[in-house]
Design a protein around this motif. Sequence first.
Motif, PDB file in Angstrom:
ATOM      1  N   PRO A 136      49.805  27.641   7.475  1.00  0.00           N
ATOM      2  CA  PRO A 136      50.094  28.181   6.138  1.00  0.00           C
ATOM      3  C   PRO A 136      48.880  28.349   5.230  1.00  0.00           C
ATOM      4  CG  PRO A 136      50.638  25.851   6.197  1.00  0.00           C
ATOM      5  CD  PRO A 136      50.178  26.202   7.579  1.00  0.00           C
ATOM      6  N   LEU A 137      47.647  28.246   5.730  1.00  0.00           N
ATOM      7  CA  LEU A 137      46.496  28.616   4.921  1.00  0.00           C
ATOM      8  C   LEU A 137      46.594  30.106   4.600  1.00  0.00           C
ATOM      9  CD1 LEU A 137      43.685  26.758   6.904  1.00  0.00           C
ATOM     10  CD2 LEU A 137      44.637  26.073   4.703  1.00  0.00           C
ATOM     11  N   LEU A 207      50.093  39.575   6.084  1.00  0.00           N
ATOM     12  CA  LEU A 207      49.749  40.435   4.951  1.00  0.00           C
ATOM     13  C   LEU A 207      50.892  40.570   3.935  1.00  0.00           C
ATOM     14  CD1 LEU A 207      47.495  42.084   3.688  1.00  0.00           C
ATOM     15  CD2 LEU A 207      48.225  44.054   5.046  1.00  0.00           C
ATOM     16  N   PRO A 208      52.158  40.792   4.354  1.00  0.00           N
ATOM     17  CA  PRO A 208      53.247  40.816   3.360  1.00  0.00           C
ATOM     18  C   PRO A 208      53.364  39.508   2.595  1.00  0.00           C
ATOM     19  CG  PRO A 208      53.980  41.720   5.447  1.00  0.00           C
ATOM     20  CD  PRO A 208      52.632  41.129   5.701  1.00  0.00           C
ATOM     21  N   TRP A 209      53.151  38.400   3.283  1.00  0.00           N
ATOM     22  CA  TRP A 209      53.197  37.079   2.643  1.00  0.00           C
ATOM     23  C   TRP A 209      52.036  36.923   1.665  1.00  0.00           C
ATOM     24  CZ3 TRP A 209      49.952  32.816   4.666  1.00  0.00           C
ATOM     25  CH2 TRP A 209      50.228  31.583   4.070  1.00  0.00           C
ATOM     26  N   SER A 210      50.824  37.375   2.061  1.00  0.00           N
ATOM     27  CA  SER A 210      49.658  37.291   1.186  1.00  0.00           C
ATOM     28  C   SER A 210      49.817  38.178  -0.043  1.00  0.00           C
ATOM     29  CB  SER A 210      48.399  37.680   1.957  1.00  0.00           C
ATOM     30  OG  SER A 210      47.260  37.643   1.136  1.00  0.00           O
ATOM     31  N   LEU A 211      50.470  39.330   0.125  1.00  0.00           N
ATOM     32  CA  LEU A 211      50.689  40.255  -0.993  1.00  0.00           C
ATOM     33  C   LEU A 211      51.834  39.824  -1.894  1.00  0.00           C
ATOM     34  CD1 LEU A 211      50.252  43.635   0.923  1.00  0.00           C
ATOM     35  CD2 LEU A 211      48.791  42.810  -0.938  1.00  0.00           C
ATOM     36  N   GLY A 212      52.630  38.853  -1.457  1.00  0.00           N
ATOM     37  CA  GLY A 212      53.736  38.377  -2.272  1.00  0.00           C
ATOM     38  C   GLY A 212      55.070  39.029  -1.976  1.00  0.00           C
ATOM     39  N   THR A 214      56.877  38.485   0.688  1.00  0.00           N
ATOM     40  CA  THR A 214      57.725  37.422   1.229  1.00  0.00           C
ATOM     41  C   THR A 214      57.241  36.089   0.684  1.00  0.00           C
ATOM     42  OG1 THR A 214      56.296  37.250   3.193  1.00  0.00           O
ATOM     43  CG2 THR A 214      58.228  38.679   3.360  1.00  0.00           C
ATOM     44  N   ALA A 215      58.211  35.178   0.481  1.00  0.00           N
ATOM     45  CA  ALA A 215      57.861  33.881  -0.109  1.00  0.00           C
ATOM     46  C   ALA A 215      57.298  32.923   0.922  1.00  0.00           C
ATOM     47  CB  ALA A 215      59.096  33.275  -0.767  1.00  0.00           C
ATOM     48  N   THR A 216      57.718  33.073   2.174  1.00  0.00           N
ATOM     49  CA  THR A 216      57.273  32.163   3.233  1.00  0.00           C
ATOM     50  C   THR A 216      56.872  32.979   4.449  1.00  0.00           C
ATOM     51  OG1 THR A 216      59.549  31.933   4.020  1.00  0.00           O
ATOM     52  CG2 THR A 216      58.768  30.289   2.447  1.00  0.00           C
ATOM     53  N   ILE A 544      61.839  33.926  16.779  1.00  0.00           N
ATOM     54  CA  ILE A 544      62.388  34.834  15.778  1.00  0.00           C
ATOM     55  C   ILE A 544      63.803  34.426  15.399  1.00  0.00           C
ATOM     56  CG2 ILE A 544      63.119  37.214  15.368  1.00  0.00           C
ATOM     57  CD1 ILE A 544      60.759  38.107  17.117  1.00  0.00           C
ATOM     58  N   GLN A 545      64.615  34.106  16.402  1.00  0.00           N
ATOM     59  CA  GLN A 545      66.011  33.748  16.126  1.00  0.00           C
ATOM     60  C   GLN A 545      66.125  32.437  15.372  1.00  0.00           C
ATOM     61  OE1 GLN A 545      67.746  33.759  20.029  1.00  0.00           O
ATOM     62  NE2 GLN A 545      67.806  36.009  20.163  1.00  0.00           N
ATOM     63  N   ASN A 546      65.180  31.540  15.582  1.00  0.00           N
ATOM     64  CA  ASN A 546      65.227  30.228  14.934  1.00  0.00           C
ATOM     65  C   ASN A 546      64.166  30.084  13.844  1.00  0.00           C
ATOM     66  OD1 ASN A 546      67.291  28.718  16.690  1.00  0.00           O
ATOM     67  ND2 ASN A 546      65.869  29.541  18.211  1.00  0.00           N
ATOM     68  N   SER A 547      63.767  31.210  13.247  1.00  0.00           N
ATOM     69  CA  SER A 547      62.782  31.140  12.162  1.00  0.00           C
ATOM     70  C   SER A 547      63.366  30.399  10.972  1.00  0.00           C
ATOM     71  CB  SER A 547      62.350  32.549  11.751  1.00  0.00           C
ATOM     72  OG  SER A 547      63.465  33.305  11.330  1.00  0.00           O
ATOM     73  N   PRO A 548      62.524  29.748  10.171  1.00  0.00           N
ATOM     74  CA  PRO A 548      63.020  28.950   9.046  1.00  0.00           C
ATOM     75  C   PRO A 548      63.799  29.798   8.045  1.00  0.00           C
ATOM     76  CG  PRO A 548      60.707  28.502   9.485  1.00  0.00           C
ATOM     77  CD  PRO A 548      61.077  29.684  10.303  1.00  0.00           C
ATOM     78  N   PRO A 549      64.769  29.196   7.370  1.00  0.00           N
ATOM     79  CA  PRO A 549      65.521  29.944   6.341  1.00  0.00           C
ATOM     80  C   PRO A 549      64.583  30.519   5.287  1.00  0.00           C
ATOM     81  CG  PRO A 549      66.527  27.807   6.784  1.00  0.00           C
ATOM     82  CD  PRO A 549      65.213  27.814   7.503  1.00  0.00           C
ATOM     83  N   GLY A 550      64.841  31.761   4.883  1.00  0.00           N
ATOM     84  CA  GLY A 550      64.024  32.384   3.836  1.00  0.00           C
ATOM     85  C   GLY A 550      62.753  32.994   4.344  1.00  0.00           C
ATOM     86  N   SER A 551      62.522  32.957   5.674  1.00  0.00           N
ATOM     87  CA  SER A 551      61.300  33.576   6.191  1.00  0.00           C
ATOM     88  C   SER A 551      61.627  34.467   7.389  1.00  0.00           C
ATOM     89  CB  SER A 551      60.268  32.519   6.565  1.00  0.00           C
ATOM     90  OG  SER A 551      60.311  32.176   7.893  1.00  0.00           O
ATOM     91  N   PRO A 552      62.309  35.598   7.129  1.00  0.00           N
ATOM     92  CA  PRO A 552      62.530  36.540   8.222  1.00  0.00           C
ATOM     93  C   PRO A 552      61.196  36.932   8.836  1.00  0.00           C
ATOM     94  CG  PRO A 552      63.746  37.187   6.266  1.00  0.00           C
ATOM     95  CD  PRO A 552      62.828  36.084   5.869  1.00  0.00           C
ATOM     96  N   PRO A 553      61.112  36.942  10.141  1.00  0.00           N
ATOM     97  CA  PRO A 553      59.809  37.131  10.777  1.00  0.00           C
ATOM     98  C   PRO A 553      59.172  38.483  10.528  1.00  0.00           C
ATOM     99  CG  PRO A 553      61.587  37.205  12.389  1.00  0.00           C
ATOM    100  CD  PRO A 553      62.189  36.746  11.112  1.00  0.00           C
TER     101      PRO A 553
END
Length: 561
Positions: A136-137, A207-212, A214-216, A544-553
């Motif tokens: 998560p860096l 990149l989507p996560w870095s740009l904001g 996605t939250a996770t 992908i199927q078991n990715s954490p809640p709130g973080s669609p891959p």
Amino acid sequence: MGLKQTEAVTSIGTYPISKKDAKLYMSFMYVAFISLFIGGLMGLLQTLVRSGKLTLPAGIGYYQILTVHGVILGLVLTTFFIIGFQFSFISKSVGISNKQRKYAWLSFWVMLIGTIMTATTILLGKASVLYTFYTPLKAHPVFYIGLALVIVGSWIAGFVNWHQLYSWKKQHPGEKSPLPAFMVTINMIMWFIASLGVAVSVLFLILPWSLGYTATVNVLLTRTLFWYFGHPLVYFWLLPAYMAWYTIIPKIIGGKIFSDSLARMSFILLLFFSIPVGFHHQLTEPGIEPMWKFIQVTLTMMVVIPTLMTAFSLFATFEITGRKKGYTSLFGWFKKLPWKDVRFLAPFIGMLFFIPGGAGGIINASHQLNSVIHNTIWVTGHFHLTVAASVLLTFFGISYWLLPHLTGRKLTPQINKLGIIQTYIWTIGMTIMSTAMHIQGLLGGPRRSNFSEYGGTDQAHEWIWYQLAQAVGGTILFIGIILMVYIFIKLTFLAPKGIEEYPLAEEEVDAQPTPAWFDNWKLWIGITVALILFAYSMPVMDMIQNSPPGSPPFTWPIGNN
């Protein structure tokens, strides 16, 4: 069109390198050697900080210089040198047209722009995420965009290389691909397939996560995609060294290529077993079924086969050449190798470093043994034995003839002597530093740490002598870097004008014919893709199927749901 390709080519190095070609290839070399100096300086600072003998000024962070060191040396230096060398290597055997040269220039500028973007964010303290850019860096988006451009630029270079061979084959139907062109094609196929993993990770996850958007982020998936790329990255560095070992060294010692077929088969096997093995870097990570880890460890061990094939081929070449020169005693041929020729000495010492480096790699990839050294500075020591010793010493050996060949100058006896001194300096420094890293790693020293994090603790007192040894070794290595940069300047601008040979060896006259099926690219790529799908499809689907809640891959850019 540039050079016309109409005559049947029987020589491995028929096509000359024009001034326009040399200017292109040297542009890659300029960036590579500038990177060597900057990255080497950051490495020196790292060892001094770790030993407690230096505090960084002006608020510069330890992990900031660590990231500069890793990115500049691990990605920029190697990629620019390799692509510049490979352009000269393949063009020597199949030629290059004006249109192909224009696209080669495009690859250079795209890579350079990406490098500048990435370096800027690191220097501004916005991207201290190590060269692995592990989540998560999180770094500034420009860091990831810059790295994406470096990869895209390298892809353009790969497409140019493939088109060069394709054009040659059209004009030489039924002839086998020249060995240099075959080798470059294999390496760029491997690089393209492998770098798709990090491209997907950066563009669709990080990149989507870095740009904001996605939250996770799916940490396990990004790390898996990185190591899908990260392990073949090592072979992307290593295969150009193999190219020199197989085709350049025989010419330098006055011999011929032992077996064209064996060289091709070793490259094909390295293509098969370099990519579907990334899990052996993730043996301690949860979320990956042990069965898949076992399968990929098994595939990892298969690279021992082409490695031993290469060692056999090289020493067969050494012995056959020596015996043809009349040395009949058991090891007389070995004593008479050209030890005073830096073009041979530097790569040969690189080969010797690969012996402990390969043994360490087996330990790293073995599940039980890996648990002892995982994420310790042992891994850093191994990394320096393979890349910073075996590969870089070979790259230095290439430079001693490639640079004067491209610049129209001579490798003088004085520069050759300086090169021998530089080679021994590098050997001593790397031996001291990597040995200290291996020992400290066995004592539990962490892979990435500085003295301030452990100063005053029992661990710091236990490790201090090994950290001081690393500082001594790093200082010696930096002296070697300064000397190598000086040699680069001499060979590029100051050495006497003259003609230096591009030493490509021919195959043995009575060698067995190379089977035509070696040029069956659909077969080799198909087997590689099949192995990758077998090793990665089910584990990645599970991630992908078991990715954490709130973080669609793969979220772009629908928001934070």
